[in-house]
Design an enzyme around this catalytic site. Structure first.
Site, PDB file in Angstrom:
ATOM      1  N   GLY A 242     -26.030   0.423  41.067  1.00 24.60           N
ATOM      2  CA  GLY A 242     -25.099   1.491  40.643  1.00 24.60           C
ATOM      3  C   GLY A 242     -25.548   2.761  40.619  1.00 24.60           C
ATOM      4  O   GLY A 242     -26.709   3.144  40.838  1.00 24.60           O
ATOM      5  N   SER A 243     -24.869   3.628  39.816  1.00 23.35           N
ATOM      6  CA  SER A 243     -25.198   4.938  39.673  1.00 23.35           C
ATOM      7  C   SER A 243     -26.352   5.204  38.526  1.00 23.35           C
ATOM      8  O   SER A 243     -26.503   4.328  37.725  1.00 23.35           O
ATOM      9  CB  SER A 243     -23.984   5.842  39.085  1.00 23.35           C
ATOM     10  OG  SER A 243     -23.456   5.149  37.796  1.00 23.35           O
ATOM     11  N   GLY A 247     -27.461   3.467  35.074  1.00 21.70           N
ATOM     12  CA  GLY A 247     -29.054   2.870  34.732  1.00 21.70           C
ATOM     13  C   GLY A 247     -29.441   3.563  33.470  1.00 21.70           C
ATOM     14  O   GLY A 247     -30.294   2.831  32.749  1.00 21.70           O
ATOM     15  N   GLU A 264     -31.422  -0.472  40.682  1.00 22.52           N
ATOM     16  CA  GLU A 264     -31.143   0.344  41.776  1.00 22.52           C
ATOM     17  C   GLU A 264     -30.192   1.255  41.887  1.00 22.52           C
ATOM     18  O   GLU A 264     -28.903   0.869  41.978  1.00 22.52           O
ATOM     19  CB  GLU A 264     -30.778  -0.964  42.925  1.00 22.52           C
ATOM     20  CG  GLU A 264     -31.626  -2.048  43.178  1.00 22.52           C
ATOM     21  CD  GLU A 264     -32.987  -1.730  44.088  1.00 22.52           C
ATOM     22  OE1 GLU A 264     -32.775  -0.587  44.769  1.00 22.52           O
ATOM     23  OE2 GLU A 264     -34.019  -2.383  44.153  1.00 22.52           O
ATOM     24  N   CYS A 298     -25.854   4.402  49.198  1.00 21.95           N
ATOM     25  CA  CYS A 298     -26.910   4.841  48.237  1.00 21.95           C
ATOM     26  C   CYS A 298     -27.898   5.759  49.177  1.00 21.95           C
ATOM     27  O   CYS A 298     -28.485   6.537  48.628  1.00 21.95           O
ATOM     28  CB  CYS A 298     -27.475   3.764  47.567  1.00 21.95           C
ATOM     29  SG  CYS A 298     -28.140   2.264  48.505  1.00 21.95           S
TER      30      CYS A 298
HETATM   31  P1  NAD Z   1     -21.069   2.398  38.840  1.00 15.87           P
HETATM   32  O1  NAD Z   1     -22.395   2.869  38.219  1.00 15.87           O
HETATM   33  O2  NAD Z   1     -19.936   3.003  38.424  1.00 15.87           O
HETATM   34  O3  NAD Z   1     -20.922   0.889  38.675  1.00 15.87           O
HETATM   35  C1  NAD Z   1     -21.683  -0.130  39.218  1.00 15.87           C
HETATM   36  C2  NAD Z   1     -21.760  -1.454  38.500  1.00 15.87           C
HETATM   37  O4  NAD Z   1     -22.283  -1.168  37.150  1.00 15.87           O
HETATM   38  C3  NAD Z   1     -20.416  -1.704  38.454  1.00 15.87           C
HETATM   39  O5  NAD Z   1     -20.480  -3.307  38.522  1.00 15.87           O
HETATM   40  C4  NAD Z   1     -19.970  -1.488  36.926  1.00 15.87           C
HETATM   41  O6  NAD Z   1     -18.975  -2.304  36.160  1.00 15.87           O
HETATM   42  C5  NAD Z   1     -21.232  -1.581  35.964  1.00 15.87           C
HETATM   43  N1  NAD Z   1     -21.617  -0.791  35.110  1.00 15.87           N
HETATM   44  C6  NAD Z   1     -21.112   0.503  34.816  1.00 15.87           C
HETATM   45  N2  NAD Z   1     -21.662   0.896  33.540  1.00 15.87           N
HETATM   46  C7  NAD Z   1     -22.313  -0.232  33.039  1.00 15.87           C
HETATM   47  C8  NAD Z   1     -22.998  -0.281  31.787  1.00 15.87           C
HETATM   48  N3  NAD Z   1     -23.069   0.703  30.831  1.00 15.87           N
HETATM   49  N4  NAD Z   1     -23.561  -1.443  31.537  1.00 15.87           N
HETATM   50  C9  NAD Z   1     -23.546  -2.554  32.571  1.00 15.87           C
HETATM   51  N5  NAD Z   1     -22.808  -2.233  33.663  1.00 15.87           N
HETATM   52  C10 NAD Z   1     -22.481  -1.114  33.739  1.00 15.87           C
HETATM   53  O7  NAD Z   1     -21.428   2.548  40.402  1.00 15.87           O
HETATM   54  P2  NAD Z   1     -20.401   2.489  41.642  1.00 15.87           P
HETATM   55  O8  NAD Z   1     -19.442   3.638  41.753  1.00 15.87           O
HETATM   56  O9  NAD Z   1     -19.905   1.297  41.619  1.00 15.87           O
HETATM   57  O10 NAD Z   1     -21.501   2.593  42.952  1.00 15.87           O
HETATM   58  C11 NAD Z   1     -21.830   3.912  43.501  1.00 15.87           C
HETATM   59  C12 NAD Z   1     -23.217   4.226  43.082  1.00 15.87           C
HETATM   60  O11 NAD Z   1     -24.130   3.147  43.146  1.00 15.87           O
HETATM   61  C13 NAD Z   1     -23.708   5.349  43.792  1.00 15.87           C
HETATM   62  O12 NAD Z   1     -24.506   6.264  42.873  1.00 15.87           O
HETATM   63  C14 NAD Z   1     -25.126   4.802  44.778  1.00 15.87           C
HETATM   64  O13 NAD Z   1     -26.090   5.460  44.871  1.00 15.87           O
HETATM   65  C15 NAD Z   1     -25.355   3.594  43.804  1.00 15.87           C
HETATM   66  N6  NAD Z   1     -26.010   2.466  44.580  1.00 15.87           N
HETATM   67  C16 NAD Z   1     -27.501   2.168  44.543  1.00 15.87           C
HETATM   68  C17 NAD Z   1     -27.761   1.299  45.387  1.00 15.87           C
HETATM   69  C18 NAD Z   1     -29.364   1.172  45.522  1.00 15.87           C
HETATM   70  O14 NAD Z   1     -29.762   0.061  46.076  1.00 15.87           O
HETATM   71  N7  NAD Z   1     -30.134   1.938  44.957  1.00 15.87           N
HETATM   72  C19 NAD Z   1     -26.940   0.521  46.283  1.00 15.87           C
HETATM   73  C20 NAD Z   1     -25.766   0.756  46.276  1.00 15.87           C
HETATM   74  C21 NAD Z   1     -25.030   1.658  45.361  1.00 15.87           C
END
Ligand code: NAD
Length: 511
Positions: A242-243, A247, A264, A298
Site C-alpha cells: 500500500g502507500s 508503511g 511493498e 505502484c
Molecule cells: P493504502 O495504503 O490506503 O491501503 C493499503 C492497505 O493497507 C489496505 O488494505 C488498508 O486497509 C491497509 N491499511 C492502511 N493503513 C493501515 C494501517 N495503519 N495498519 C494496517 N493496515 C493499514 O493504499 P491503496 O490506496 O489501497 O493503494 C495504493 C498505494 O499502494 C500506492 O501508494 C501504491 O504505490 C501502493 N502499492 C504498492 C505496491 C508495491 O508492490 N510496492 C503494489 C501496489 C500498490
C-alpha cells in the site's frame, strides 16, 4: 467531452459472484459498501469482520499451520497447483470482476488473473526445491548446512490497485513454504477477494483433508483489521502492500514486536530518454507505463527525463498520443484508460496539478469528464506536465495519471535527479548506447529495486523478485529467492568425527 451513459453492473456482478461460488450472505446486508469506479454505483454490501473475529481467525490459522507445516512441501504444492487450475477455469469471470471493482480495462483485468496463474505455477515448482546451502566447515569430520522451515501465520495486507495479484504473490509462496495465510484485502475491493476465496475453497475441497479448514482466511474490513494482524504476536510475518503512509504506521509496529515485515509501498518511478533512444519504442513504452491502469500502478511512470537533443522530437509525439488515447468505460473495446478509483483520487490529482502549475508547470490534459447519470464515476484525461525542474509535487507519488516531463543534458545529472526522491521502486532508461545502459544499471546508476533498459518501469513478470528500496519499504515478493522471507533458516553443524575440535582453534578440555 460527453459520453453515452454506462449500464448498471449490479446484475452482472451478482451473476459472476454466483458462478465463482460466493454465497450471497457474504455480500448482502453487510456494512462494507463495494463500489464500481466504472459507474460509481454500490454493487453489494459485504459482511465485515470484527477485531474479535480477526483475533479468532489468527488463532485458527495458527492451529492450521501446526498441521500444514508437517506435510511434505511437494504435497503442499499440489494444493497450489489445484488453485491455479481453478484460476485458469474461472479466469474470464475473475478478470471481469477485477475490471468491475478496480476499473481496469478488460485485458488488464484478465492479465491480473494470469499473473495469479503464473505465480501458482512458479510456486508449484518451488515446492520441489526450498533448498539450503551446504557450507565448508573448518573442522575435520564436520558438515555445515542450512535448513529452511515454515514460519507460521503469514498476514497479507493488500492495496486496491492489484486487488488479487498481490495476494497471490504472497499466498502461493507462503502456502508452499508451509505457512498459513490470513488476508486483509483493500476495503475498496472486497468482492474480488470473495471471488478468490471461493476459488481457493474449491481447490482445497479437491485437495482433501490434508488441507486444514482454516489454512487460508479472508478478513474483510478496513485498516483497523490490518492493525490486528500487525500487532498480534501469533503472526510472525506480515506482508503489507500500500502507500508509504501505511508503511510508516505498520513498519514500526512490526519492528516493536520483532516481527518480519515485507513492505511493498509507494513508488515515484522515472525513465530517462537518451540521445540514442529508439523514439518509436520509447513512445510506446512511456505511454503504457504512464497512462496504463489510469496511472494507478505502484510502478506507473511518473517522471520522464528527456535529453535536450531529443526533447523537441519526442514531446509533440507524446502529446499527440496523450490526446488520442481513448478514456472511458474500461469494459469497452478500444478503451485504454478507465476511471480513477474514487473522488479522493480525483481530488488528489487536481491538487497536484494546481501545485505543478504554481511551480511553472505546463499542463496538457488532466481534465475530468462526466458520464450522464454516473456522477460518482471519476474519468480523467491523463495529464502530461512539462516542468522547469524537479520541484513541488514531482517529488511525491500522486496515485493518478500525471507524467512530469523534464529536460536534461548530462546522464549523471538525470540519474541524480531520478534517485533524488523518497521512493525507490522502479526505473528505466531508453538508450542504444551500451555505456549509458550499463552506467544506469551499475552501482552509480539507479537506486531502485527494479531497473530496466528499453522497457518502461511497469509490467513486471513474476519470475523476478518484486519490490523497492528506501520509502518503498525494502520488501521483495514473487519470484527469485523472495520465498526466503516466508521461512525461517536454521544453520546446522553436524559432527561425524568422533572428536570434538572447536572452531577458531579454541581449546576447552575438561577432565
Ligand atoms: P493504502 O495504503 O490506503 O491501503 C493499503 C492497505 O493497507 C489496505 O488494505 C488498508 O486497509 C491497509 N491499511 C492502511 N493503513 C493501515 C494501517 N495503519 N495498519 C494496517 N493496515 C493499514 O493504499 P491503496 O490506496 O489501497 O493503494 C495504493 C498505494 O499502494 C500506492 O501508494 C501504491 O504505490 C501502493 N502499492 C504498492 C505496491 C508495491 O508492490 N510496492 C503494489 C501496489 C500498490
Amino acid at each position: 467531452m460527453s459520453q453515452p451513459t454506462i449500464p448498471s453492473l449490479i446484475g452482472e456482478t451478482d451473476q459472476i459472484l454466483a458462478r465463482l461460488g460466493v454465497e450471497k450472505k457474504r455480500y448482502q446486508n453487510g456494512t462494507l459498501a463495494a463500489r464500481s469506479p466504472i459507474t460509481g454505483e454500490m454493487l453489494a454490501e459485504v459482511v465485515e469482520a470484527s477485531a474479535a473475529d480477526a483475533a479468532d481467525m489468527i488463532g485458527r490459522a495458527q492451529a492450521a499451520f501446526q498441521q500444514w507445516r508437517s506435510l511434505p512441501a511437494p504435497r503442499r504444492g499440489e494444493l497450489v497447483r489445484l488453485f491455479g487450475e481453478e484460476l485458469r477455469a474461472h479466469k474470464d469471470d475473475l478478470g471481469r470482476l477485477v475490471s468491475i471493482e478496480a476499473g481496469k480495462i478488460t485485458s488488464e483485468g484478465l492479465g491480473e488473473v494470469q499473473e495469479m496463474i503464473d505465480i501458482c505455477d512458479f510456486a508449484v515448482g518451488l515446492s520441489r526445491q526450498l533448498y539450503g546451502l551446504t557450507i565448508a566447515s573448518e573442522r575435520p569430520g564436520h558438515r555445515m548446512m542450512e535448513t529452511w522451515h515454515p514460519l507460521g501465520v503469514c498476514g497479507v495486507i493488500s492495496a486496491f490497485n492489484f486487488p488479487v495479484a498481490v495476494f497471490s504473490w504472497n499466498a502461493a509462496i507462503a502456502l508452499v513454504c508451509g505457512d498459513s495465510v490470513v488476508w486483509k484485502p483493500s476495503e475498496k475491493t472486497p468482492l474480488t477477494a470473495l471471488g478468490v476465496e471461493a476459488l481457493y475453497r474449491r481447490a482445497a475441497e479437491r485437495f482433501g483433508k490434508d488441507a486444514p479448514a482454516d489454512l487460508l482466511m479472508v478478513l474483510q474490513g478496513g485498516r483497523e483489521l490490518g492493525e490486528v494482524l500487525v500487532d498480534d504476536p501469533r503472526v510472525p510475518v506480515v506482508s503489507a502492500t500500500g502507500s508509504t503512509r501505511m508503511g510508516r504506521a505498520v513498519g514500526p509496529r512490526l519492528a516493536k514486536r520483532f516481527a518480519r515485515a515485507i513492505l511493498e509501498l509507494g513508488g515515484n518511478n522515472a525513465a530517462i530518454v537518451c540521445p540514442s533512444a529508439n523514439l518509436d519504442l520509447t513512445l510506446r513504452g512511456v505511454a503504457f507505463a504512464a497512462i496504463g491502469t489510469a496511472g494507478q500502478r505502484c510502478t506507473t511512470l511518473r517522471r520522464l527525463f528527456v535529453h535536450d537533443s531529443v526533447y523537441d522530437a519526442l514531446l509533440p509525439r507524446l502529446k499527440a498520443a496523450y490526446q488520442s488515447v481513448k478514456v472511458g468505460n474500461p469494459l469497452e473495446d478500444g478503451t485504454l484508460v478507465g476511471p480513477l478509483i474514487d473522488k479522493a483520487a480525483f481530488d488528489n490529482m487536481q491538487r497536484a496539478l494546481e501545485a505543478a502549475i504554481a511551480e511553472g508547470g505546463k499542463v496538457t490534459g488532466g481534465n475530468r469528464f462526466t458520464v450522464p447519470g454516473r456522477d460518482e464515476a471519476y474519468y480523467v484525461h491523463p495529464a502530461l506536465v512539462e516542468m522547469p525542474a524537479q520541484c513541488g509535487p514531482v517529488s511525491e507519488e500522486t496515485f493518478a495519471p500525471i507524467l512530469y516531463v523534464m529536460r536534461y543534458n548530462e546522464l549523471s545529472e538525470a540519474i541524480a535527479l531520478q534517485n533524488d526522491v523518497g521512493a525507490g521502486l522502479s526505473s528505466s532508461i531508453f538508450t542504444n548506447d551500451l555505456g549509458e545502459a550499463e552506467t544506469f544499471l551499475s552501482v552509480a546508476g539507479s537506486d531502485c529495486g527494479i531497473a530496466n533498459v528499453n522497457i518502461g518501469p511497469s509490467g513486471a513478470e513474476i519470475g523476478g523478485a518484486f519490490g523497492g528500496e528506501k520509502e518503498t519499504g525494502g520488501g521483495r515478493e514473487a519470484g527469485s529467492d523472495a520465498w526466503k522471507a516466508y521461512m525461517r533458516r536454521a544453520t546446522n553443524t553436524i559432527n561425524y568425527s568422533g572428536a570434538l575440535p572447536l572452531a577458531q582453534g579454541v581449546k576447552f578440555d575438561v577432565a
